[in-house]
Design an enzyme around this catalytic site. Structure first.
Site, short mmCIF file in Angstrom:
data_model
loop_
_atom_site.label_atom_id
_atom_site.label_comp_id
_atom_site.label_asym_id
_atom_site.label_seq_id
_atom_site.Cartn_x
_atom_site.Cartn_y
_atom_site.Cartn_z
N SER A 34 1.32 48.39 111.50
CA SER A 34 2.60 48.91 111.01
C SER A 34 2.81 48.49 109.57
CB SER A 34 3.74 48.38 111.88
OG SER A 34 3.50 48.63 113.24
N GLY A 35 3.70 49.22 108.87
CA GLY A 35 4.04 48.85 107.51
C GLY A 35 3.59 49.88 106.48
N SER A 36 3.90 49.58 105.21
CA SER A 36 3.68 50.56 104.14
C SER A 36 2.20 50.83 103.87
CB SER A 36 4.36 50.08 102.86
OG SER A 36 3.82 48.84 102.43
N THR A 37 1.35 49.82 103.95
CA THR A 37 -0.07 50.05 103.66
C THR A 37 -0.76 50.86 104.76
OG1 THR A 37 -0.59 47.89 104.61
CG2 THR A 37 -0.38 48.01 102.21
N ALA A 92 0.25 42.82 105.93
CA ALA A 92 0.71 41.44 106.04
C ALA A 92 1.85 41.21 105.07
CB ALA A 92 -0.43 40.47 105.75
N GLY A 104 5.56 40.55 109.99
CA GLY A 104 6.91 40.63 110.49
C GLY A 104 7.37 41.97 110.99
N GLU A 110 1.28 44.02 117.62
CA GLU A 110 0.22 43.86 116.63
C GLU A 110 -0.74 42.75 117.06
OE1 GLU A 110 2.78 45.27 112.70
OE2 GLU A 110 2.56 43.15 113.17
N LYS A 128 1.05 39.58 98.07
CA LYS A 128 1.04 38.95 99.40
C LYS A 128 0.03 37.83 99.51
CE LYS A 128 3.97 42.18 100.41
NZ LYS A 128 3.75 43.16 101.46
#
Length: 244
Positions: A34-37, A92, A104, A110, A128
């Site tokens: 999950s997330g932007s990347t 991350a 998070g 995950e 990061k």
């Protein structure tokens, strides 16, 4: 979007594409984080499906990644049918020099995917990367807790682990954030963590804790997009390579 932000997004995209090209092969079972990347990870998977007929099964960790997989026309799977996975790719919030992570987003799902994967690959941007966890990421370690126990868990963390917990609140509605599993998130400031394994072990002993956002000794390789639009890779042996 500023020029700097555009460069960072371009670098994240390059790093995500490089990770997919290095680790993903036809017929694999792939955990999608999950997330932007991860948006760029799925974008590259879809490109390879369309260009070379890449046939993989994707196992999501959140509603976000499930929707990306479905929208891209990729094969959707689940852990009950497809474990063990060949590789998981995720982002991350922070990564230390030993490739330990703070994550998070959908941290419990995950970690389940990662634990059941032969390899775990991380894609992030240079902001990061740090020497120790807690050096740059100041929002704390996310801990998923049962709603009925969040106050008791918070009190224990303050008294015995000397952490500073905050119940994560929702932005678009009143009340706390509720995870995909129906639980609450505590964001706990432990300061800089020279020994994240000890923090992880201490937190996981607390009744009412479902999972933590500390990922210790799980990463095979990390890809960091850099400020100049390139990327850097770091593997678990500590080998570092720069790509312009």
């Amino acid at each position: 979007m500023s020029g700097t932000e555009a460069l960072i997004e371009a670098a994240k995209k390059r790093a995500a594409y490089a990770a997919v090209d290095e680790f993903i092969r036809d017929g694999m079972k792939v955990g999608v984080g999950s997330g932007s990347t991860v948006v760029y990870v799925v974008e590259r998977l879809v490109q390879r499906k369309n260009e070379e007929g890449l046939n993989i099964t994707c196992i999501p960790t959140s509603f976000q990644s499930l929707n990306l997989i479905n929208d891209g026309g990729l094969n959707l799977g689940d852990l009950n049918r497809h474990a063990p996975l060949d590789v998981s790719i995720d982002g991350a919030d922070e990564c230390d020099e030993k490739l330990n992570l703070i994550k998070g987003a959908a941290l419990t799902l995950e970690k389940i995917n990662v634990f059941n994967s032969k390899l775990f690959v991380v894609v992030a941007d240079y902001r990061k990367e740090s020497k120790v966890l807690g050096q740059k990421w100041k929002k704390g370690v996310p801990i998923e807790v049962l709603p009925l126990a969040w106050r008791a868990v918070s009190n224990y963390i303050v008294e015995h682990l000397h952490g500073k917990p905050i119940l994560r609140m929702a932005v678009a509605k009143a009340g706390p954030v509720v995870t995909d599993n129906g639980n609450f998130i505590l964001d706990v400031d432990f300061g800089e963590m020279a020994d994240p394994l000890k923090v992880l072990t201490d937190v996981n002993r607390i009744p009412g804790v479902l999972e933590t956002g500390l990922f210790v000794d799980m990463v095979e390789k990390a890809f960091f997009g850099t400020a100049d639009g390139g990327y850097v890779t770091v593997d678990r042996k500590g080998e570092r390579k720069v790509f312009q």
